[in-house]
Design a protein around this motif. Sequence first.
Motif, PDB file in Angstrom:
ATOM      1  N   HIS A  51      33.102  45.217  31.075  1.00 48.36           N
ATOM      2  CA  HIS A  51      33.688  44.731  32.324  1.00 48.36           C
ATOM      3  C   HIS A  51      34.694  45.707  32.932  1.00 48.36           C
ATOM      4  CE1 HIS A  51      36.666  43.452  29.424  1.00 48.36           C
ATOM      5  NE2 HIS A  51      36.065  42.337  29.103  1.00 48.36           N
ATOM      6  N   THR A 109      36.733  47.664  35.668  1.00 52.56           N
ATOM      7  CA  THR A 109      37.255  47.140  36.940  1.00 52.56           C
ATOM      8  C   THR A 109      37.886  48.221  37.803  1.00 52.56           C
ATOM      9  OG1 THR A 109      39.363  46.682  35.874  1.00 52.56           O
ATOM     10  CG2 THR A 109      37.784  44.871  35.942  1.00 52.56           C
ATOM     11  N   HIS A 169      31.279  39.229  39.485  1.00 49.87           N
ATOM     12  CA  HIS A 169      32.436  38.905  40.339  1.00 49.87           C
ATOM     13  C   HIS A 169      33.261  40.133  40.707  1.00 49.87           C
ATOM     14  CE1 HIS A 169      33.520  38.023  36.114  1.00 49.87           C
ATOM     15  NE2 HIS A 169      34.737  38.409  36.395  1.00 49.87           N
ATOM     16  N   HIS A 170      33.312  41.144  39.815  1.00 52.67           N
ATOM     17  CA  HIS A 170      34.078  42.340  40.186  1.00 52.67           C
ATOM     18  C   HIS A 170      33.381  43.173  41.273  1.00 52.67           C
ATOM     19  CE1 HIS A 170      36.283  41.684  36.246  1.00 52.67           C
ATOM     20  NE2 HIS A 170      37.256  41.783  37.125  1.00 52.67           N
ATOM     21  N   ASN A 195      38.231  41.518  45.274  1.00 56.16           N
ATOM     22  CA  ASN A 195      39.324  42.417  44.903  1.00 56.16           C
ATOM     23  C   ASN A 195      40.570  41.553  44.718  1.00 56.16           C
ATOM     24  OD1 ASN A 195      40.588  41.926  47.409  1.00 56.16           O
ATOM     25  ND2 ASN A 195      39.526  43.647  48.375  1.00 56.16           N
ATOM     26  N   ARG A 196      41.718  42.179  44.496  1.00 54.07           N
ATOM     27  CA  ARG A 196      42.884  41.368  44.141  1.00 54.07           C
ATOM     28  C   ARG A 196      43.399  40.521  45.300  1.00 54.07           C
ATOM     29  NH1 ARG A 196      47.148  46.171  42.549  1.00 54.07           N
ATOM     30  NH2 ARG A 196      48.011  46.548  44.608  1.00 54.07           N
ATOM     31  N   ALA A 218      40.892  41.557  38.769  1.00 55.04           N
ATOM     32  CA  ALA A 218      40.317  42.362  39.858  1.00 55.04           C
ATOM     33  C   ALA A 218      41.407  43.259  40.457  1.00 55.04           C
ATOM     34  CB  ALA A 218      39.725  41.448  40.924  1.00 55.04           C
ATOM     35  N   LYS A 219      41.002  44.472  40.844  1.00 51.17           N
ATOM     36  CA  LYS A 219      41.962  45.472  41.325  1.00 51.17           C
ATOM     37  C   LYS A 219      41.852  45.633  42.848  1.00 51.17           C
ATOM     38  CE  LYS A 219      42.921  46.527  36.918  1.00 51.17           C
ATOM     39  NZ  LYS A 219      42.005  45.706  36.128  1.00 51.17           N
ATOM     40  N   ARG A 226      36.891  48.167  43.684  1.00 48.58           N
ATOM     41  CA  ARG A 226      35.675  47.363  43.856  1.00 48.58           C
ATOM     42  C   ARG A 226      34.558  48.228  44.444  1.00 48.58           C
ATOM     43  NH1 ARG A 226      32.671  44.091  47.560  1.00 48.58           N
ATOM     44  NH2 ARG A 226      33.816  45.077  49.254  1.00 48.58           N
TER      45      ARG A 226
END
Length: 346
Positions: free
Chosen positions: A175, A177, A199-200, A204-205, A223-224, A229
């Motif tokens: 995973h 990210t 989902h990633h 995003n954040r 998430a970043k 992404r």
Amino acid sequence: MTKSLTITRPDDWHLHLRDGAMLKAVLPETARHFGRAIIMPNLVPPVVTGAQAAAYKDRIMAALPAGMSFDPLMVLYLTEDTDPADVAAAHASGLVTSVKLYPAGATTNSASGVQDFDKVRPVLEKMAEIGMPLCLHGEVTDHEIDIFDREAVFIDRILDPIRKATPGLRVVMEHITTKDGVDYVKANDADLGATITTHHLIINRNHILVGGIKPHYYCLPVAKREEHRLALREAATSGDARFFLGTDSAPHVDPAKESGCGCAGCFTATNTMALLAHVFEEDDALDKLEGFASKNGPAFYRLPENKGTLTLTKQDAPVTFPDKIHSDDGPVTVFDPGYPVHWTVT
Ligand code: NCD
Ligand code: ZN
């Protein structure tokens, strides 16, 4: 206009099935579409020995509804006390596919994970010798490291030194990210692969935090920024065989997510394949979906591809997915991408 795509039946190279009532509720959601999955061992207590993996596999098969086929690929949870001989025997017998390294405290149920990486060196050396892949939760846990930087710091401080000290060790960064994760995989050889979640590729954040906190978008690694992404999207849709699908579908009942201290995990098993078709079409890469979901994973794990197929169809009207699935432990919210999706598995 209908459009359809038939691919080799996919696999999920990172999945949480849990146990008991939750296992019974979530297993059909995966088995409906996927031939196999790498089964995460972070139960309470964790799946540490070959004997525990055998018992867990029996419980999974007992929970599989009649008429469904599914092959759980079992994983041992690496602790500082893991016996290299037990790992090698479980792998040789075909029972266990890989070993999972969680830095202690990195995520849900990771208290028994590794603190002193020197203590697991004999296990890693044995795995390199027998060609058994290591699955890695790639985040440091040091309190002074910002949560958004934990993956990048893990690569420098832990992953790169482990790989240099253990030539031949086959590693899956799970995973990923960040663009840092993508770049690290690209800069290395075929002994290093990475899974990417559905989902990633979608959030995003900002999706977690803007306009009110969205607990169902909270997972680990978190998430970043958007640039990360986009790097994940580029990697997943590029056709590079070192990147493959691991959904990290991780069910928690709603009260545990919608809480003052909510659990990490997005539940995507139900609609993952439809969402991926949407994402890959958006990036003009529908022809790369089969590699990502059905071919690159078996190639990395040196397993045959699945025999069956899966057909995805695009319809004019948006598809309605269930908001929740129901377990005897409580409801589990299905990941909502936040936009209409027209693809469905038919
Ligand atoms: C996972 C879980 O709930 O077990 N949660 C998550 O946010 N992904 C653990 C994990 O894979 O980190
Ligand atoms: Zn996970």
